[in-house]
Design a protein around this motif. Structure first.
Motif, PDB file in Angstrom:
ATOM      1  N   LEU A  53       0.846  -1.137   0.002  1.00  0.00           N
ATOM      2  CA  LEU A  53       0.003  -0.050  -0.007  1.00  0.00           C
ATOM      3  C   LEU A  53       0.756   1.204  -0.004  1.00  0.00           C
ATOM      4  O   LEU A  53       1.778   1.461   0.881  1.00  0.00           O
ATOM      5  CB  LEU A  53      -0.907  -0.081   1.211  1.00  0.00           C
ATOM      6  N   LEU A  54       0.814   2.075  -0.802  1.00  0.00           N
ATOM      7  CA  LEU A  54       1.458   3.208  -1.078  1.00  0.00           C
ATOM      8  C   LEU A  54       0.639   4.182  -0.540  1.00  0.00           C
ATOM      9  O   LEU A  54      -0.617   4.759  -1.125  1.00  0.00           O
ATOM     10  CB  LEU A  54       1.910   3.567  -2.423  1.00  0.00           C
ATOM     11  N   THR A  55       0.743   4.944   0.555  1.00  0.00           N
ATOM     12  CA  THR A  55      -0.294   5.784   1.125  1.00  0.00           C
ATOM     13  C   THR A  55       0.613   6.855   1.938  1.00  0.00           C
ATOM     14  O   THR A  55       1.532   6.709   2.757  1.00  0.00           O
ATOM     15  CB  THR A  55      -1.338   5.247   2.011  1.00  0.00           C
ATOM     16  N   ASP A  56       0.435   8.249   1.445  1.00  0.00           N
ATOM     17  CA  ASP A  56       1.026   9.398   2.038  1.00  0.00           C
ATOM     18  C   ASP A  56      -0.095  10.593   1.678  1.00  0.00           C
ATOM     19  O   ASP A  56      -0.470  10.696   0.302  1.00  0.00           O
ATOM     20  CB  ASP A  56       2.235   9.201   1.306  1.00  0.00           C
ATOM     21  N   LYS A  57      -0.243  11.545   2.393  1.00  0.00           N
ATOM     22  CA  LYS A  57      -0.829  12.732   2.288  1.00  0.00           C
ATOM     23  C   LYS A  57      -0.177  13.315   1.111  1.00  0.00           C
ATOM     24  O   LYS A  57      -0.963  14.001  -0.082  1.00  0.00           O
ATOM     25  CB  LYS A  57      -1.101  13.611   3.430  1.00  0.00           C
ATOM     26  N   GLN A  58       1.023  13.293   0.791  1.00  0.00           N
ATOM     27  CA  GLN A  58       1.890  14.139  -0.344  1.00  0.00           C
ATOM     28  C   GLN A  58       1.694  13.638  -1.628  1.00  0.00           C
ATOM     29  O   GLN A  58       1.883  14.181  -2.388  1.00  0.00           O
ATOM     30  CB  GLN A  58       3.177  13.841   0.230  1.00  0.00           C
ATOM     31  N   MET A  59       1.242  12.294  -1.647  1.00  0.00           N
ATOM     32  CA  MET A  59       1.132  11.694  -2.899  1.00  0.00           C
ATOM     33  C   MET A  59      -0.377  11.964  -3.518  1.00  0.00           C
ATOM     34  O   MET A  59      -0.670  11.497  -4.732  1.00  0.00           O
ATOM     35  CB  MET A  59       0.897  10.177  -2.623  1.00  0.00           C
ATOM     36  N   ALA A  60      -1.245  12.547  -2.561  1.00  0.00           N
ATOM     37  CA  ALA A  60      -2.602  12.961  -3.003  1.00  0.00           C
ATOM     38  C   ALA A  60      -2.889  13.766  -4.079  1.00  0.00           C
ATOM     39  O   ALA A  60      -1.916  14.787  -4.250  1.00  0.00           O
ATOM     40  CB  ALA A  60      -3.390  13.177  -1.959  1.00  0.00           C
ATOM     41  N   GLY A  61      -3.792  13.596  -5.039  1.00  0.00           N
ATOM     42  CA  GLY A  61      -4.140  14.583  -6.008  1.00  0.00           C
ATOM     43  C   GLY A  61      -3.136  14.501  -7.524  1.00  0.00           C
ATOM     44  O   GLY A  61      -3.122  15.506  -8.208  1.00  0.00           O
ATOM     45  N   ALA A  62      -2.413  13.381  -7.429  1.00  0.00           N
ATOM     46  CA  ALA A  62      -1.677  13.010  -8.525  1.00  0.00           C
ATOM     47  C   ALA A  62      -2.231  12.938  -9.769  1.00  0.00           C
ATOM     48  O   ALA A  62      -3.352  12.072  -9.991  1.00  0.00           O
ATOM     49  CB  ALA A  62      -0.422  11.881  -8.260  1.00  0.00           C
ATOM     50  N   ASP A  63      -1.881  13.391 -10.761  1.00  0.00           N
ATOM     51  CA  ASP A  63      -2.475  12.919 -12.161  1.00  0.00           C
ATOM     52  C   ASP A  63      -1.839  11.820 -12.583  1.00  0.00           C
ATOM     53  O   ASP A  63      -1.013  11.094 -11.947  1.00  0.00           O
ATOM     54  CB  ASP A  63      -2.499  14.231 -13.265  1.00  0.00           C
ATOM     55  N   THR A  64      -2.160  11.446 -13.824  1.00  0.00           N
ATOM     56  CA  THR A  64      -1.709  10.084 -14.545  1.00  0.00           C
ATOM     57  C   THR A  64      -0.028  10.109 -14.388  1.00  0.00           C
ATOM     58  O   THR A  64       0.622   8.935 -14.325  1.00  0.00           O
ATOM     59  CB  THR A  64      -2.415   9.666 -15.755  1.00  0.00           C
ATOM     60  N   LEU A  65       0.449  11.188 -14.877  1.00  0.00           N
ATOM     61  CA  LEU A  65       1.771  11.217 -15.129  1.00  0.00           C
ATOM     62  C   LEU A  65       2.519  10.986 -13.648  1.00  0.00           C
ATOM     63  O   LEU A  65       3.528   9.983 -13.680  1.00  0.00           O
ATOM     64  CB  LEU A  65       2.339  12.545 -15.518  1.00  0.00           C
ATOM     65  N   ILE A  66       2.236  11.441 -12.771  1.00  0.00           N
ATOM     66  CA  ILE A  66       2.914  11.531 -11.577  1.00  0.00           C
ATOM     67  C   ILE A  66       2.397  10.235 -10.625  1.00  0.00           C
ATOM     68  O   ILE A  66       3.052   9.554 -10.038  1.00  0.00           O
ATOM     69  CB  ILE A  66       2.557  12.434 -10.469  1.00  0.00           C
TER      70      ILE A  66
END
Ligand code: FAD
Lengths: 333, 278
Positions: B86-99
């Motif tokens: 599980l990759l989970t981190d508030k910083q990862m949120a809102g990524a578009d497909t590229l990211i």
């Protein structure tokens, strides 16, 4: 006069040419976008023996066509085309790249975007140019009846895909002229890591629904798989095709090929009969070109009812059965 | 044949199509949304399970999302996957497909560097972009094929079939590689409740943050994503329309009387607009 602004590129997706007009539709849109800042409209095409398409693109609005024409490009191989597009884009630095959302385009565009490290918006239903030269990309937003305006403010090129049938092509202009830039293919193309073993034109699964004059579309309001089947009887009587919404397809009441909407097909019937469909934007985005819509829904406030020419507030099943009876009675043999 | 080391990328999505509408605001009642495994991801997992059952192999399932997304990992483990990440981190949120593809690629490189085959669902029901799979392959610098309907392992290569723009194609790909799977074949099996309970108790799920992956906050999440949402708006394509209600029989008579010409011209056939005419 030759324009000097930043270029708008349209990827030339010519496979299945007579059915697939999306490249011509995008050239028309690009011509429209270019009016504001005078950007040159360009097509980019790869393949073998493709001169006829080059001429078509010029006749449909391309002022410039980048061409890579070589026997080794015959196979319409995604990976090779991605490599060539990356190369061209890095060399000529287009401002925007538009790609038709065919199966091919939907695999090709994200890979190109990745290699160019830029953004890509899928399935745009509208494109506009703002005063800063940014592409305003309108696409259905998550759930509900919402559209989002998306921009790629910094990264270049700005990239978008658009489904076939969303925009209209320009009429063929026999007088049009354009510049053809023939680009030699690189001396050494990498080995194909994905090889085409065989390819067969699969006519059985080609859905005639995109060209149908009459479409009978059913949604979850039909109630059950068995009741949904009645729509096929009605469509057959009318000489039309059956379309479906996503919950219907997910529940296996209808085949995936009949899905109408953002995740499915775009239609343009003269007459659309819509039964038990709420009218979410992901579905209605595909109906913009329906000429006359009769919708049946128990809920008069459903968005589908608001966009219909005739809104029948009733049970979808009853109306479907009654319509079958009435048409049988009224057909003059 | 050597046993394949597979990575299946799955996503938790809301059960959108089952959600009721808020008729006042015209939006989905998202707050009561339950999560489920994205349909195409279920098919992707099924493809991996069939390979494992036939030839043996090892399946790692990986998902990026809020902590609750662990649910789909447990479901996958119940069905026969071997390991969950599980990759989970508030910083990862809102990524578009590229990211998103960038982030998942780094996790695969770190946790499963020896993989042979990455399998993704061809698209998700909550966005339908179909972009993450192909972009992930680019990020991992491996060959890929999208919209695959069926596949067979042939040792160092796999054979695949897909329908692409009305062409039925058979493709062969060198491994390691990536495929995205549609919902046409590979109909998924279902998890039993007891199996799920067991998975919750005994399974081993690795939870990774951006820091664990050695990713700086500047290169992940919304911040790093090239696309921006400017504005969200609703459209009301209201037409001047003719509303009919009452008894169905009456309505239909009126439909044919008033609009029979529209129907018959679309059919290209003559219809009697009045029941008793001629
Ligand atoms: C990224 C994304 C992509 C999507 N792509 C698509 C797509 O391509 N195509 C698509 O269709 N959807 C798509 N959807 C789903 C879409 O948002 C809607 O959920 C879906 O279109 C709703 O289908 P429906 O109208 O059949 O069901 P519902 O929204 O449940 O509507 C059923 C309607 O039937 C009416 N009804 C109920 N009973 C009766 C009765 N007895 N008689 C008459 N009327 C009755 C109800 O009033 C209601 O209006 C997508 C969603 C997302 C998030």
């Amino acid at each position: 006069m030759k324009k000097t602004g930043k270029e708008i590129w349209v990827f030339g997706d010519y496979r299945n040419y007579f059915r697939n007009r999306v490249t011509l539709q995008l050239l028309a849109k690009a011509t429209d976008l270019a009016k504001k800042a005078g950007n040159p409209v360009c097509a980019v095409i790869f393949g073998s023996n493709i001169k006829e398409y080059v001429n078509e693109y010029i006749a449909h609005g391309a002022e410039k066509v980048y061409v890579m024409d070589h026997i080794s490009l015959k196979g319409y191989n995604v990976e090779t085309y991605v490599i060539l597009m990356e190369m061209l884009a890095k060399k000529y630095k287009p401002e925007m790249v538009l790609v038709g959302a065919t199966c091919f385009g939907r695999e090709f565009a994200p890979r190109v975007a990745k290699r160019l490290a830029t953004g890509l918006t899928a399935d745009c239903v509208d494109l506009e140019m703002n005063d800063d030269g940014l592409l305003l990309q309108t696409a259905p937003a998550f759930g509900g009846n919402l559209l989002a305006k998306i921009i790629t403010p910094i990264h270049k090129p700005q990239m978008a895909t658009v489904r076939p049938g969303v925009f209209k092509e320009l009429p063929h202009d026999y007088q049009a002229t354009g510049e053809v830039i023939t680009v030699p293919i690189p001396k050494k193309l990498p080995e194909n890591r994905v090889r085409l073993i065989s390819s067969r034109h699969e006519s059985a699964r080609i859905n005639k629904i995109e060209d149908a004059k009459i479409v009978v579309c059913g949604g979850r309001g039909m109630g059950s798989k068995q009741k949904f089947r009645k729509l096929y009887a009605l469509a057959e009587l009318l000489g039309g095709e059956v379309g479906a919404t996503r919950p219907v397809v997910y529940s296996n009441w209808a085949d995936h090929d009949s899905l109408i909407g953002q995740a499915g097909r775009q239609i343009k019937p003269l007459l659309l009969l819509s039964f038990g469909i709420s009218g979410a934007i992901q579905h209605t985005a595909a109906l913009i070109d329906a000429k006359f819509i009769i919708a049946v829904n128990k809920n008069p406030d459903a968005p589908m009812m608001k966009m219909a020419d005739v809104a029948i507030v009733a049970d979808a099943n009853q109306v479907c059965s009654a319509m079958i009876r009435e048409i049988k009675k009224r057909i003059r043999e | 044949m050597t046993m394949l080391k597979m990575v299946v990328c799955i996503k938790q999505v809301p059960m959108v199509s089952e959600l009721p509408w808020d008729s006042r605001t015209g939006t989905l009642k998202r707050e009561i949304a339950e999560g489920m495994m994205n349909p195409a991801c279920k098919h992707a997992l099924e493809a991996a399970l069939r390979i494992k059952h036939e030839h043996g192999g090892h399946i790692t399932v990986i998902t990026m999302g809020p902590p609750m997304a662990a649910e789909v990992l447990y479901e996958a483990l119940t069905l026969g996957a071997d390991r969950g990440i599980l990759l989970t981190d508030k910083q990862m949120a809102g990524a578009d497909t590229l990211i998103t593809s960038f982030t998942i690629a780094r996790a695969i490189e770190k946790e499963c560097p020896e993989f042979d085959l990455v399998i993704c669902g061809s698209q998700t029901s909550d966005s339908e972009t179909a972009q993450v799979g192909p972009q992930l392959a680019e990020e991992l610098k491996i060959p890929s094929a999208a919209y695959i309907e069926s596949l067979e392992c042939w040792g160092e290569t796999i054979r695949m079939k897909r329908l692409s723009d009305d062409f039925l194609e058979t493709l062969e790909m060198d491994l390691p590689g990536l495929v995205t799977i549609t919902t046409r074949h590979f109909h998924p099996r279902y998890a039993t409740l007891s199996g799920l309970e067991e998975a919750f108790q005994f399974s081993d799920i690795t939870i990774l943050s951006a820091e664990d992956l050695g990713l700086s906050p500047d290169c992940i999440g919304m911040k790093a994503s090239p696309t921006r949402i400017l504005d969200v708006f609703s459209i009301t394509a209201e037409k001047e329309n003719y509303v009919m209600k009452g008894a169905v029989k009456k309505i239909l008579e009126e439909v044919f009387e008033k609009f029979g010409d529209k129907i018959s011209s679309a059919m290209g056939k003559d219809l009697k607009t009045h029941e008793h005419s001629d």
